[in-house]
Design a protein around this motif. Structure first.
Motif, PDB file in Angstrom:
ATOM      1  N   LEU A  50       0.843  -1.190   0.000  1.00  0.00           N
ATOM      2  CA  LEU A  50       0.000   0.000   0.000  1.00  0.00           C
ATOM      3  C   LEU A  50       0.880   1.243   0.000  1.00  0.00           C
ATOM      4  O   LEU A  50       1.899   1.292   0.693  1.00  0.00           O
ATOM      5  CB  LEU A  50      -0.913   0.032   1.230  1.00  0.00           C
ATOM      6  CG  LEU A  50      -1.999  -1.041   1.319  1.00  0.00           C
ATOM      7  CD1 LEU A  50      -2.717  -0.949   2.665  1.00  0.00           C
ATOM      8  CD2 LEU A  50      -2.994  -0.923   0.181  1.00  0.00           C
ATOM      9  N   ILE A  51       0.475   2.235  -0.782  1.00  0.00           N
ATOM     10  CA  ILE A  51       1.121   3.539  -0.779  1.00  0.00           C
ATOM     11  C   ILE A  51       0.097   4.569  -0.322  1.00  0.00           C
ATOM     12  O   ILE A  51      -1.008   4.640  -0.858  1.00  0.00           O
ATOM     13  CB  ILE A  51       1.653   3.911  -2.181  1.00  0.00           C
ATOM     14  CG1 ILE A  51       2.738   2.923  -2.620  1.00  0.00           C
ATOM     15  CG2 ILE A  51       2.200   5.336  -2.183  1.00  0.00           C
ATOM     16  CD1 ILE A  51       3.259   3.172  -4.031  1.00  0.00           C
ATOM     17  N   ILE A  52       0.467   5.352   0.681  1.00  0.00           N
ATOM     18  CA  ILE A  52      -0.416   6.381   1.213  1.00  0.00           C
ATOM     19  C   ILE A  52      -0.456   7.579   0.267  1.00  0.00           C
ATOM     20  O   ILE A  52       0.588   8.099  -0.133  1.00  0.00           O
ATOM     21  CB  ILE A  52       0.064   6.851   2.599  1.00  0.00           C
ATOM     22  CG1 ILE A  52       0.149   5.672   3.579  1.00  0.00           C
ATOM     23  CG2 ILE A  52      -0.832   7.958   3.139  1.00  0.00           C
ATOM     24  CD1 ILE A  52      -1.164   5.023   3.908  1.00  0.00           C
ATOM     25  N   GLU A  53      -1.658   8.015  -0.079  1.00  0.00           N
ATOM     26  CA  GLU A  53      -1.841   9.273  -0.792  1.00  0.00           C
ATOM     27  C   GLU A  53      -2.395  10.275   0.223  1.00  0.00           C
ATOM     28  O   GLU A  53      -3.584  10.326   0.490  1.00  0.00           O
ATOM     29  CB  GLU A  53      -2.776   9.094  -1.981  1.00  0.00           C
ATOM     30  CG  GLU A  53      -2.193   8.179  -3.048  1.00  0.00           C
ATOM     31  CD  GLU A  53      -3.048   8.084  -4.294  1.00  0.00           C
ATOM     32  OE1 GLU A  53      -2.525   8.269  -5.410  1.00  0.00           O
ATOM     33  OE2 GLU A  53      -4.259   7.826  -4.152  1.00  0.00           O
ATOM     34  N   ARG A  54      -1.501  11.055   0.798  1.00  0.00           N
ATOM     35  CA  ARG A  54      -1.789  11.778   2.032  1.00  0.00           C
ATOM     36  C   ARG A  54      -2.811  12.889   1.871  1.00  0.00           C
ATOM     37  O   ARG A  54      -3.537  13.219   2.820  1.00  0.00           O
ATOM     38  CB  ARG A  54      -0.506  12.331   2.646  1.00  0.00           C
ATOM     39  CG  ARG A  54       0.264  13.277   1.772  1.00  0.00           C
ATOM     40  CD  ARG A  54       1.548  13.730   2.453  1.00  0.00           C
ATOM     41  NE  ARG A  54       1.300  14.661   3.538  1.00  0.00           N
ATOM     42  CZ  ARG A  54       2.013  14.722   4.657  1.00  0.00           C
ATOM     43  NH1 ARG A  54       3.001  13.873   4.836  1.00  0.00           N
ATOM     44  NH2 ARG A  54       1.747  15.609   5.579  1.00  0.00           N
ATOM     45  N   ALA A  55      -2.899  13.516   0.718  1.00  0.00           N
ATOM     46  CA  ALA A  55      -3.782  14.673   0.560  1.00  0.00           C
ATOM     47  C   ALA A  55      -5.206  14.291   0.199  1.00  0.00           C
ATOM     48  O   ALA A  55      -6.126  15.105   0.348  1.00  0.00           O
ATOM     49  CB  ALA A  55      -3.220  15.611  -0.503  1.00  0.00           C
ATOM     50  N   THR A  56      -5.414  13.059  -0.269  1.00  0.00           N
ATOM     51  CA  THR A  56      -6.728  12.675  -0.773  1.00  0.00           C
ATOM     52  C   THR A  56      -7.404  11.592   0.062  1.00  0.00           C
ATOM     53  O   THR A  56      -8.490  11.118  -0.308  1.00  0.00           O
ATOM     54  CB  THR A  56      -6.611  12.180  -2.226  1.00  0.00           C
ATOM     55  OG1 THR A  56      -5.622  11.138  -2.293  1.00  0.00           O
ATOM     56  CG2 THR A  56      -6.192  13.314  -3.148  1.00  0.00           C
ATOM     57  N   GLY A  57      -6.797  11.173   1.153  1.00  0.00           N
ATOM     58  CA  GLY A  57      -7.406  10.148   2.001  1.00  0.00           C
ATOM     59  C   GLY A  57      -7.551   8.817   1.297  1.00  0.00           C
ATOM     60  O   GLY A  57      -8.506   8.073   1.533  1.00  0.00           O
ATOM     61  N   SER A  58      -6.588   8.495   0.441  1.00  0.00           N
ATOM     62  CA  SER A  58      -6.670   7.259  -0.338  1.00  0.00           C
ATOM     63  C   SER A  58      -5.348   6.500  -0.260  1.00  0.00           C
ATOM     64  O   SER A  58      -4.318   7.040   0.144  1.00  0.00           O
ATOM     65  CB  SER A  58      -7.008   7.571  -1.804  1.00  0.00           C
ATOM     66  OG  SER A  58      -6.088   8.492  -2.355  1.00  0.00           O
ATOM     67  N   VAL A  59      -5.402   5.226  -0.644  1.00  0.00           N
ATOM     68  CA  VAL A  59      -4.195   4.407  -0.738  1.00  0.00           C
ATOM     69  C   VAL A  59      -4.180   3.706  -2.087  1.00  0.00           C
ATOM     70  O   VAL A  59      -5.237   3.382  -2.650  1.00  0.00           O
ATOM     71  CB  VAL A  59      -4.100   3.359   0.396  1.00  0.00           C
ATOM     72  CG1 VAL A  59      -3.953   4.031   1.748  1.00  0.00           C
ATOM     73  CG2 VAL A  59      -5.306   2.422   0.395  1.00  0.00           C
ATOM     74  N   LEU A  60      -2.991   3.493  -2.617  1.00  0.00           N
ATOM     75  CA  LEU A  60      -2.808   2.700  -3.827  1.00  0.00           C
ATOM     76  C   LEU A  60      -2.413   1.283  -3.440  1.00  0.00           C
ATOM     77  O   LEU A  60      -1.565   1.077  -2.568  1.00  0.00           O
ATOM     78  CB  LEU A  60      -1.709   3.295  -4.703  1.00  0.00           C
ATOM     79  CG  LEU A  60      -1.932   4.692  -5.284  1.00  0.00           C
ATOM     80  CD1 LEU A  60      -0.713   5.108  -6.098  1.00  0.00           C
ATOM     81  CD2 LEU A  60      -3.189   4.738  -6.132  1.00  0.00           C
ATOM     82  N   VAL A  61      -3.024   0.298  -4.088  1.00  0.00           N
ATOM     83  CA  VAL A  61      -2.586  -1.090  -3.968  1.00  0.00           C
ATOM     84  C   VAL A  61      -1.617  -1.344  -5.119  1.00  0.00           C
ATOM     85  O   VAL A  61      -1.961  -1.140  -6.290  1.00  0.00           O
ATOM     86  CB  VAL A  61      -3.770  -2.063  -4.038  1.00  0.00           C
ATOM     87  CG1 VAL A  61      -3.280  -3.510  -3.880  1.00  0.00           C
ATOM     88  CG2 VAL A  61      -4.806  -1.737  -2.965  1.00  0.00           C
ATOM     89  N   VAL A  62      -0.378  -1.736  -4.789  1.00  0.00           N
ATOM     90  CA  VAL A  62       0.659  -1.880  -5.818  1.00  0.00           C
ATOM     91  C   VAL A  62       1.238  -3.285  -5.810  1.00  0.00           C
ATOM     92  O   VAL A  62       1.200  -4.000  -4.802  1.00  0.00           O
ATOM     93  CB  VAL A  62       1.788  -0.842  -5.613  1.00  0.00           C
ATOM     94  CG1 VAL A  62       1.256   0.574  -5.779  1.00  0.00           C
ATOM     95  CG2 VAL A  62       2.470  -1.012  -4.252  1.00  0.00           C
TER      96      VAL A  62
END
Length: 400
Positions: A39-51
């Motif tokens: 998981l990568i945190i996308e800090r400004a949008t309250g989302s995470v990427l599954v990689v």
């Protein structure tokens, strides 16, 4: 060919005789493992990427995780579920295979991280507001225990401290530090209710780590030069200060960002430690914890991380010199390369066997993948203000 046919027939006969059967994957969905996911945190949008770090691929985005301005992740024992700790007190359980949120609670007003127990049954969250640690069932996120960080100050007044440096430890324990109280607490999850023990530490512990063997808990101290170390094999001996006075007699620089001790570098019997408020990486001999060297670097180090083979030490930096990463050779203890992954580097993560390292650049909206052999970029992935990168091999490591 006949032998192969006979072998296949025998295998099928065994499956039938034991009541086992092979099933096709669910309709429209490919069966796969989770060992090369993260998981990568996308800090400004309250989302995470599954990689997928084998394919350098983004598999999907999961949204609705709240304030991720200071977020971290731990994983279930089967590495299918990631538990995301948000700054707003949110605790979110994400299914990496379905790429969905399965559970989410708001458990405090301000939290900064968490840990999962050795047996995988409990998830603990470290809180600033109100100060303390909350512990939950990892399957349901039901509350198991509340541990308020109540302490008495020098004036005899009671207060509630911010808690920091929460890690899991052998014996199904959690260990954390109290910033305001200058204490280290251990929590034994084998006891019902959980058993809490308190030990004095140095002034203002701000973060901590546990050594890979689970023996030593080491807290960085903001209020004094040095670190506070406790031997978890003999906790009754309390904590002792190591690397005392490493900046004595020197002018201290403004601290733009506190170093992160989790994931610090331990290589060849030496510990490589970020120095608070200095452009240095400190090297300590782990036999007696004396400082043996200061390695000059280009800024104030935030992360000082060893590659899995311990050959390299990768260092990221605080603002305003945070657009570069420097690589130190652990044998010569010299900087061998300065890399420029992008603007505002926030986090690094090695692949499990160390052939690559992923580096997030918040203000460039990308993650750059480097080969640790050539120190050259091999891939870039787009991301929205990326920060923390967390691969699922953390599920099988203490303190991560």
């Amino acid at each position: 060919m006949k032998r192969l046919l006979v072998s296949a027939a025998l295998t099928m006969a065994v499956l039938i005789s034991t009541g086992c059967q092979t099933l096709p994957p669910p309709e429209g969905r490919e069966l796969r493992g989770t060992g090369d996911l993260g998981l990568i945190i996308e800090r400004a949008t309250g989302s995470v990427l599954v990689v997928d770090h084998s394919e350098h691929a983004v598999l999907g985005r999961v949204e609705g995780l709240g304030d991720l301005s200071h977020a971290s992740v731990v994983y279930s024992r089967d590495a299918r579920y990631g538990y995301v700790f948000g700054r707003d007190g949110g605790l979110t359980r994400v299914d990496l295979l379905t790429r969905q949120v399965t559970d989410r609670i708001i458990q405090s007003g301000n939290s900064i991280g968490g840990a999962i127990s050795q047996n995988g049954r409990y998830v603990a969250v470290s809180n600033y507001e109100p100060g303390g640690v909350n512990i939950f069932d990892s399957s349901t996120l039901d509350l198991v225990a509340e541990i308020p960080a109540i302490y008495t100050n020098a004036q005899g007044e009671q207060g509630q401290s911010k808690t920091v440096g929460l890690v899991d430890a052998p014996g199904n324990q959690f260990v954390f530090s109290l910033f305001d109280a200058g204490e280290i607490w251990t929590v034994d999850m084998h006891r019902h209710p959980p058993g809490v023990e308190r030990y004095p530490a140095g002034k203002e512990p701000y973060d901590a780590l546990i050594t890979p063997d689970g023996r030593y808990y080491i807290a960085g101290l903001f209020g004094e030069d040095g670190l506070s170390m406790m031997d978890l094999w003999a906790p009754e001996q309390g904590a002792r200060t190591i690397l005392p006075g490493y900046g004595k007699g020197e002018q201290r620089l403004p601290v733009y960002k506190m170093p992160h001790l989790e994931g610090w570098a331990i290589a060849d019997g030496y510990a490589f430690v970020p120095a608070v408020g200095r452009h240095e990486v400190l090297v300590a001999d782990m036999e007696d914890w004396r400082m043996v060297q200061r390695i000059p670097v280009q800024g104030q180090p935030v992360f000082v991380m060893a590659s899995p083979d311990n050959r390299q030490i990768w260092v990221s930096f605080a603002h305003p010199l945070n657009d570069v990463v420097q690589v130190i050779d652990s044998r010569t203890r010299e900087v061998i390369r300065t890399l420029e992954p992008g603007k505002s580097v926030l986090h690094m993560e090695f692949t499990p066997r160390g052939e690559e390292v992923w580096v997030s650049s918040r203000d460039s909206n990308r993650v750059t993948v480097y080969s640790t052999r050539t120190l050259e970029p091999v891939a870039t992935l787009p991301a929205q203000k990326p920060s923390g990168i967390f691969f699922t091999n953390r599920a099988h490591q203490l303190g991560l």
